[in-house]
Design a protein around this motif. Structure first.
Motif, short mmCIF file in Angstrom:
data_model
loop_
_atom_site.label_atom_id
_atom_site.label_comp_id
_atom_site.label_asym_id
_atom_site.label_seq_id
_atom_site.Cartn_x
_atom_site.Cartn_y
_atom_site.Cartn_z
N ALA A 190 3.95 -10.05 11.68
CA ALA A 190 3.98 -8.85 11.77
C ALA A 190 3.89 -8.12 12.81
CB ALA A 190 3.25 -8.10 10.93
N ASP A 191 2.74 -6.62 12.80
CA ASP A 191 1.71 -6.31 13.92
C ASP A 191 0.97 -5.72 13.62
OD1 ASP A 191 1.31 -5.59 16.51
OD2 ASP A 191 3.16 -4.29 17.63
N ILE A 192 -0.11 -5.94 14.44
CA ILE A 192 -1.36 -4.73 14.44
C ILE A 192 -0.31 -3.33 13.62
CG2 ILE A 192 -1.74 -3.76 16.14
CD1 ILE A 192 -4.38 -4.11 16.26
N PHE A 193 -0.89 -2.71 12.63
CA PHE A 193 -1.02 -1.60 12.22
C PHE A 193 -0.84 -0.05 13.31
CE2 PHE A 193 -2.04 2.61 10.05
CZ PHE A 193 -1.40 2.58 9.29
N ILE A 194 0.37 -0.08 13.44
CA ILE A 194 0.24 1.67 14.79
C ILE A 194 0.58 2.94 13.20
CG2 ILE A 194 1.40 2.04 15.67
CD1 ILE A 194 2.20 -0.81 16.77
N GLY A 195 -0.13 3.60 13.48
CA GLY A 195 -0.40 4.49 12.36
C GLY A 195 0.98 5.83 12.73
N ALA A 196 2.30 5.41 12.26
CA ALA A 196 4.07 6.39 12.37
C ALA A 196 3.39 7.67 12.59
CB ALA A 196 4.77 6.29 11.80
N THR A 197 2.17 7.97 11.78
CA THR A 197 2.75 9.72 11.37
C THR A 197 1.04 10.39 11.26
OG1 THR A 197 2.71 9.53 9.35
CG2 THR A 197 5.41 10.30 10.29
N SER A 198 0.58 10.75 11.23
CA SER A 198 -0.86 11.20 11.15
C SER A 198 -1.27 10.96 9.57
CB SER A 198 -1.37 12.91 11.33
OG SER A 198 -2.56 13.09 11.17
N ALA A 225 -14.16 -8.08 15.57
CA ALA A 225 -13.26 -7.52 15.10
C ALA A 225 -12.61 -7.56 13.86
CB ALA A 225 -13.80 -5.44 14.86
N TRP A 226 -12.32 -7.24 12.43
CA TRP A 226 -11.39 -7.45 11.96
C TRP A 226 -10.07 -7.22 11.85
CZ3 TRP A 226 -13.31 -7.96 5.84
CH2 TRP A 226 -14.40 -8.51 5.53
N THR A 227 -8.88 -7.25 11.87
CA THR A 227 -7.61 -6.98 12.09
C THR A 227 -6.15 -6.42 10.79
OG1 THR A 227 -7.64 -8.17 13.83
CG2 THR A 227 -6.06 -6.55 14.30
N VAL A 228 -5.66 -5.00 10.92
CA VAL A 228 -5.11 -4.81 10.23
C VAL A 228 -3.35 -4.67 10.34
CG1 VAL A 228 -4.30 -3.00 8.82
CG2 VAL A 228 -6.34 -2.62 9.00
N CYS A 229 -3.03 -5.76 9.65
CA CYS A 229 -1.66 -6.52 9.66
C CYS A 229 -0.52 -5.14 9.18
CB CYS A 229 -1.63 -7.97 9.72
SG CYS A 229 -2.69 -8.76 10.93
N HIS A 230 1.02 -5.28 10.12
CA HIS A 230 1.86 -4.62 8.57
C HIS A 230 2.90 -5.44 9.00
CE1 HIS A 230 3.29 -0.22 9.12
NE2 HIS A 230 3.13 -0.46 7.24
N LYS A 231 3.21 -4.43 7.83
CA LYS A 231 4.42 -5.93 8.30
C LYS A 231 5.96 -4.58 7.22
CE LYS A 231 5.92 -9.57 7.36
NZ LYS A 231 5.74 -11.20 6.98
N LYS A 289 -4.87 1.92 21.48
CA LYS A 289 -5.39 1.94 23.07
C LYS A 289 -5.44 3.22 23.65
CE LYS A 289 -5.12 -2.37 26.08
NZ LYS A 289 -4.57 -3.87 25.65
N GLY A 290 -6.02 3.24 24.63
CA GLY A 290 -6.62 4.17 24.99
C GLY A 290 -6.31 5.17 24.85
N GLY A 291 -6.69 5.94 23.73
CA GLY A 291 -7.11 7.19 22.57
C GLY A 291 -5.19 7.37 22.40
N VAL A 292 -4.42 6.31 22.59
CA VAL A 292 -3.05 6.82 21.90
C VAL A 292 -2.96 5.60 21.13
CG1 VAL A 292 -0.86 7.13 23.15
CG2 VAL A 292 -2.60 7.80 24.22
N TRP A 293 -1.63 6.33 19.99
CA TRP A 293 -1.39 4.99 18.98
C TRP A 293 -0.61 4.05 20.02
CZ3 TRP A 293 -2.92 3.29 14.39
CH2 TRP A 293 -3.26 4.20 13.38
N LEU A 294 -0.10 2.94 19.41
CA LEU A 294 1.23 2.24 20.30
C LEU A 294 2.05 2.43 20.93
CD1 LEU A 294 -0.41 -1.66 19.28
CD2 LEU A 294 -0.70 -0.30 21.70
N ASN A 295 2.51 3.92 19.47
CA ASN A 295 4.00 4.06 19.62
C ASN A 295 4.03 5.38 20.58
OD1 ASN A 295 2.82 5.51 18.03
ND2 ASN A 295 4.03 5.39 16.19
N VAL A 309 0.48 -1.08 0.18
CA VAL A 309 -0.52 -0.37 -0.08
C VAL A 309 0.71 1.10 0.04
CG1 VAL A 309 -1.81 1.05 1.37
CG2 VAL A 309 -1.50 -1.50 0.81
N PRO A 310 1.13 1.98 -1.11
CA PRO A 310 1.67 3.40 -0.91
C PRO A 310 1.20 4.15 -0.23
CG PRO A 310 0.60 2.84 -2.85
CD PRO A 310 -0.07 1.75 -2.50
N TYR A 311 3.34 4.43 1.04
CA TYR A 311 2.93 5.20 1.46
C TYR A 311 3.37 4.40 2.87
CZ TYR A 311 3.71 9.58 -1.66
OH TYR A 311 4.37 9.41 -2.49
N VAL A 312 2.56 3.44 3.28
CA VAL A 312 1.56 2.49 4.10
C VAL A 312 2.95 1.10 4.19
CG1 VAL A 312 0.26 1.34 4.98
CG2 VAL A 312 -0.21 3.51 4.16
#
Length: 348
Positions: A253-261, A340-346, A286-292, A226-229
């Motif tokens: 992999a891991d669940i998708f974590i948005g490094a930037t907006s 729910a379904w899950t987005v995995c990111h690598k 989780k808790g209103g915050v990305w895991l990073n 996925v471009p830029y992802v």
């Protein structure tokens, strides 16, 4: 209309000439459908003459030249892109090595500065203790002899004590000043270390974005680029948030974590243009915050969210402002035990 970088004029000429040629042949074919054999023989001879006509040959030659120029430009652009990505990958390794050397040097110097600072402070405390003890000793020597000494001897002794005290105070102030300077220097170097790490992360992200955008990056099945992802896989199994993340990790992999907006909005735009078939998809919030540790920007949330606080987990949810407007996939928080379904990111 298709536009190729650097060959806009050639592309326009090519498309225009192609349209003229198609209309020319289509018109000729439609007229022949109702012709007699004699008329068809006549027109075949006429078409043969047209093919040999100078104007036809000139148009054909222009089309061939335009096609060759476009092919050459596309080939050149592809070569430049591959060369740029290769250069950035080589530079990425160089930046990582230089950053590691810088961090190692800063860590070594930080330890040395801490040791030197502690030595200065201990020396200062020892001298302060010595100052107090020396003053007491002098005072004990001075007191018994006060009655038998002249005024001049007494004043000289007192003056000596005051001079020594002033000297020790000055040296103590100097040591304190040097200690403060060392602390400022350490803080400055730690700040530079943090900035260097940020730059390395930014450069690494840029290289990965270029890889995914240029198509050079490759993802192992079942992941797709996925471009830029990066490499994305949509796990279409209904799971809780924890179960979904575990399934991603089992795939390396891991669940998708948005490094930037921007990276998150690229993923959102991808699912907007490629309907995933579900409107509830877990992501790494989780808790209103990305895991990073990054707090999502306002434009990442559906209006009104987050509203579940620390108990909530984030997922993508289809949303549109009005019924007749296109829907978008934005963040919404729900209880983590939902399905729910899950987005995995690598990384590519």
């Amino acid at each position: 209309m298709l536009t190729v970088p650097g060959v806009g004029g050639a592309a326009t000429t090519f498309l225009g000439a192609t349209a003229v040629a198609l209309l020319f042949f289509a018109g000729g074919k439609a007229e022949r459908e109702e012709e007699t054999p004699q008329d068809q023989l006549h027109h075949n001879q006429h078409d043969h003459n047209q093919h040999n006509h100078p104007d036809f040959q000139r148009i054909l030659k222009a089309l061939q030249d335009s096609d060759k120029r476009i092919s050459d430009q596309l080939h050149e652009w592809k070569n430049k892109t591959e060369h740029m990505v290769t250069t950035l990958l080589e530079r990425e390794d160089e930046w990582k090595q230089r950053a590691e050397i810088l961090v190692s040097e800063i860590s070594a110097k930080e330890e040395d500065w801490r040791n030197r600072t502690e030595e200065y402070i201990n020396s200062l405390l020892d001298k302060d203790t010595g100052l107090k003890n020396g003053t007491k000793d002098l005072d004990s020597i001075y007191q018994p002899k006060t009655e038998g000494c002249s005024n001049n001897a007494t004043e000289s002794l007192v003056s000596t004590i005051l001079d020594k005290e002033s000297e020790w105070v000055t040296r103590s102030e100097t040591l304190i000043h040097d200690t403060d300077n060392l602390k400022k220097l350490v803080r400055g170097l730690l700040f530079r270390e943090a900035e260097a790490k940020k730059k390395i992360i930014a450069l690494t992200t840029m290289v990965r974005n270029l890889l995914t955008f240029s198509g050079v990056a490759r993802c192992e099945s079942p992941f797709k680029v996925v471009p830029y992802v990066g490499c994305i896989f949509l796990d279409r199994v209904g799971s809780t948030w924890e179960e979904g993340r575990t399934r991603c990790q089992e795939m390396g992999a891991d669940i998708f974590i948005g490094a930037t907006s921007k990276q998150f909005l690229h993923l959102s735009r991808y699912y907007k243009n490629n309907d995933p078939g579900n409107t509830d998809i877990w992501v790494g919030v989780k808790g209103g915050v990305w895991l990073n540790g990054r707090e999502p920007e306002k434009e990442e949330w559906i209006p009104g969210d987050p509203d579940d606080g620390e108990a909530g987990c984030g997922h993508l949810e289809a949303w549109s402002q009005w019924n007749n407007t296109p829907r978008r996939f934005l963040l919404s928080d729900h209880m983590c035990h939902g399905k729910a379904w899950t987005v995995c990111h690598k990384r590519p």
